[in-house]
Design an enzyme around this catalytic site. Structure first.
Site, mmCIF file in Angstrom:
data_model
loop_
_atom_site.group_PDB
_atom_site.id
_atom_site.type_symbol
_atom_site.label_atom_id
_atom_site.label_comp_id
_atom_site.label_asym_id
_atom_site.label_seq_id
_atom_site.Cartn_x
_atom_site.Cartn_y
_atom_site.Cartn_z
ATOM 1 N N CYS A 199 2.634 0.240 -12.660
ATOM 2 C CA CYS A 199 3.004 1.477 -13.350
ATOM 3 C C CYS A 199 4.170 1.199 -14.289
ATOM 4 C CB CYS A 199 3.347 2.576 -12.346
ATOM 5 S SG CYS A 199 4.647 2.133 -11.157
ATOM 6 N N GLY A 230 0.725 5.309 -0.241
ATOM 7 C CA GLY A 230 -0.624 5.559 0.233
ATOM 8 C C GLY A 230 -1.532 6.357 -0.671
ATOM 9 N N LYS A 253 -3.087 5.446 -3.475
ATOM 10 C CA LYS A 253 -4.270 4.662 -3.827
ATOM 11 C C LYS A 253 -5.049 4.252 -2.578
ATOM 12 C CE LYS A 253 -1.880 2.866 -7.901
ATOM 13 N NZ LYS A 253 -0.526 3.334 -7.494
ATOM 14 N N GLU A 272 1.784 -3.230 4.271
ATOM 15 C CA GLU A 272 3.111 -2.747 3.871
ATOM 16 C C GLU A 272 4.164 -3.486 4.686
ATOM 17 O OE1 GLU A 272 6.362 -1.403 2.440
ATOM 18 O OE2 GLU A 272 4.453 -0.854 1.486
ATOM 19 N N ALA A 274 0.783 -1.235 0.000
ATOM 20 C CA ALA A 274 0.000 0.000 0.000
ATOM 21 C C ALA A 274 0.819 1.292 0.000
ATOM 22 C CB ALA A 274 -0.950 0.006 1.202
ATOM 23 N N ALA A 275 2.008 1.307 0.606
ATOM 24 C CA ALA A 275 2.787 2.545 0.672
ATOM 25 C C ALA A 275 3.168 2.997 -0.742
ATOM 26 C CB ALA A 275 4.042 2.336 1.517
#
Length: 433
Positions: free
Chosen positions: A390, A274, A276, A294, A271-272
């Site tokens: 990405c 953060g 999204k 994370e 998640a980091a």
């Protein structure tokens, strides 16, 4: 998720030849501008320590006036991006010469200014020469830049893979990959776009009290704001109040694609930092639960702070390895944002093109598959899973689904993302019958 490329140690850099004890080093002449000094230090750290240019710039540009900070970023990022082209020029104007990293950094900046910024010749030469001192390599810097002034140089055309790699300053293996996956014309357009400045996109946080009149000028696209002109995000009171956060338009498309609903239980793996995670919370109006996983302790702390700043009160940060994460209760929706090569973000990470390797991608694929398997195991029957990277690399598209979208820098003007979705997935990750 942005990649975390393995760091390498400092390069072996050539040492200057031994000098007689009585020899005196040349003294510095005209003062070097603060922006150039900061840019040169960033380029040196990238060359010598394999530092990340954006992180090095944060340190070296601290305390500079806004105009100088902007110039330092332009020079440093440009010289790092164009390293392949600049080394090609050096090899032709100073063949066989071994350069100390500080001298090479000064030469990179001088050539970059002449070829790509059109800086007045005397300024680019004089400042680069001063940066190279006290090394005797300053004489070579002066000679190369003066020769470039007199004779100029013609870069290769981009009709071939090898020529395109030099002209657009990308590693040849990457040009070959995209040439195969996207075609020659699209690859040339993508390579050129990678060297353009990235737009500054912000996400307007719907969990905060937003005064539209206080927002910086720009183009709105829903909750996205593409800023016009310079804007210090981190120094803005809007940022501190959680009204805005920097996030590319492509990244802002991911959470809505998962479509989390208020009251649901949502899992965000890896998640980091953060962006999204807090977007998911905003779409849920902070109702329900987002479990944000994370692994790294420092990044988990930063994630917790980001959620607090962005008023994401329904987020629970869990420090755990996403590859082995399990939960006693299934999740209605799962976002998989795994470590990836980040090849869609080369405009904002100028050194990344030189860090990623084919072997690194192969290693990332193994990690991505393990994280995806953990996500599938955590998904409730009939739930929705989104897999987002990405990058622009077919090998990293690990979720088989026709329900997907892609963004490309040369087409969409934002980062390159590949995002796939399955709804009603089985534990194998394939759409349920």
């Amino acid at each position: 998720m942005s990649p975390s490329a393995p760091r390498r140690g400092p390069g072996p850099g050539a040492r200057p030849a031994a000098r007689p004890p009585a020899a005196r080093l040349p003294e510095r002449g005209a003062a070097v501008s603060p922006a150039r000094r900061a840019a040169w230090t960033v380029v040196r750290r990238v060359l010598e320590q394999d530092a990340y240019a954006d992180r090095a710039l944060m340190t070296e540009a601290e305390g500079l006036e806004p105009r100088d900070r902007a110039l330092a970023k332009q020079l440093a990022f440009g010289a790092v991006q164009r390293r392949g082209t600049l080394d090609w020029v050096i090899a032709r104007l100073a063949p066989g010469k071994k350069l100390e990293p500080p001298v090479r950094a000064a030469l990179h900046l001088g050539i970059y200014e002449q070829l790509f910024l059109g800086t007045a010749d005397h300024a680019s030469v004089d400042q680069a020469v001063e940066l190279a001192k006290p090394s005797y390599g300053y004489k070579l810097v002066n000679a190369v830049l003066r020769r470039l002034q007199r004779e100029g140089i013609e870069l290769p055309g981009d009709e071939t893979i090898a020529g395109a790699a030099v002209r657009h300053s990308h590693p040849q293996w990457l040009v070959t990959l995209w040439w195969k996956e996207l075609g020659a014309d699209a690859t040339r357009a993508l390579l050129a776009a990678d060297n353009e400045p990235a737009e500054l996109a912000l996400r307007i946080n719907t969990l905060a009290d937003v005064d539209e009149a206080a927002l910086p000028p720009g183009r709105r696209e829903g909750d996205a704001l593409v800023v016009e002109g310079p804007f210090d995000v981190a120094g803005s009171p809007l940022f501190r109040a959680g009204v805005i956060t920097p996030q590319s338009r492509a990244a802002q498309m991911v959470a809505p694609f998962l479509d989390p609903q208020p009251g649901e239980r949502v899992l965000d793996l890896c998640a980091a930092p953060g962006g999204k995670t807090t977007h998911l919370a905003a779409l849920m109006r902070a109702e329900g639960e987002v479990v944000a996983v994370e692994r790294h302790p420092g990044r988990a702390r930063a994630l917790t702070a980001a959620c607090r700043r962005m008023h994401a009160t329904n987020v629970t940060v869990v420090q755990a390895d996403a590859r082995t994460f399990t939960s006693g209760r299934p999740f209605d929706r799962v976002l998989v944002d795994p470590p990836c090569s980040g090849l869609g973000t080369l405009r904002t990470h100028p050194d990344l093109r030189w860090k990623v390797t084919p072997d690194a991608i192969a290693g990332l694929v193994v990690v991505q598959d393990r994280i995806l398997a953990a996500a599938q195991a955590a998904l409730a029957p009939g739930g929705t899973l989104v897999y987002a990277t990405c990058t622009i690399s077919a090998a990293e598209d690990r979720l088989a689904s026709e329900d997907r979208f892609r963004t490309l820098p040369h087409v969409d003007g934002t980062d390159g993302f590949s995002v796939a979705r399955v709804t009603g997935a089985t534990r194998s990750g394939q759409p349920a019958a």
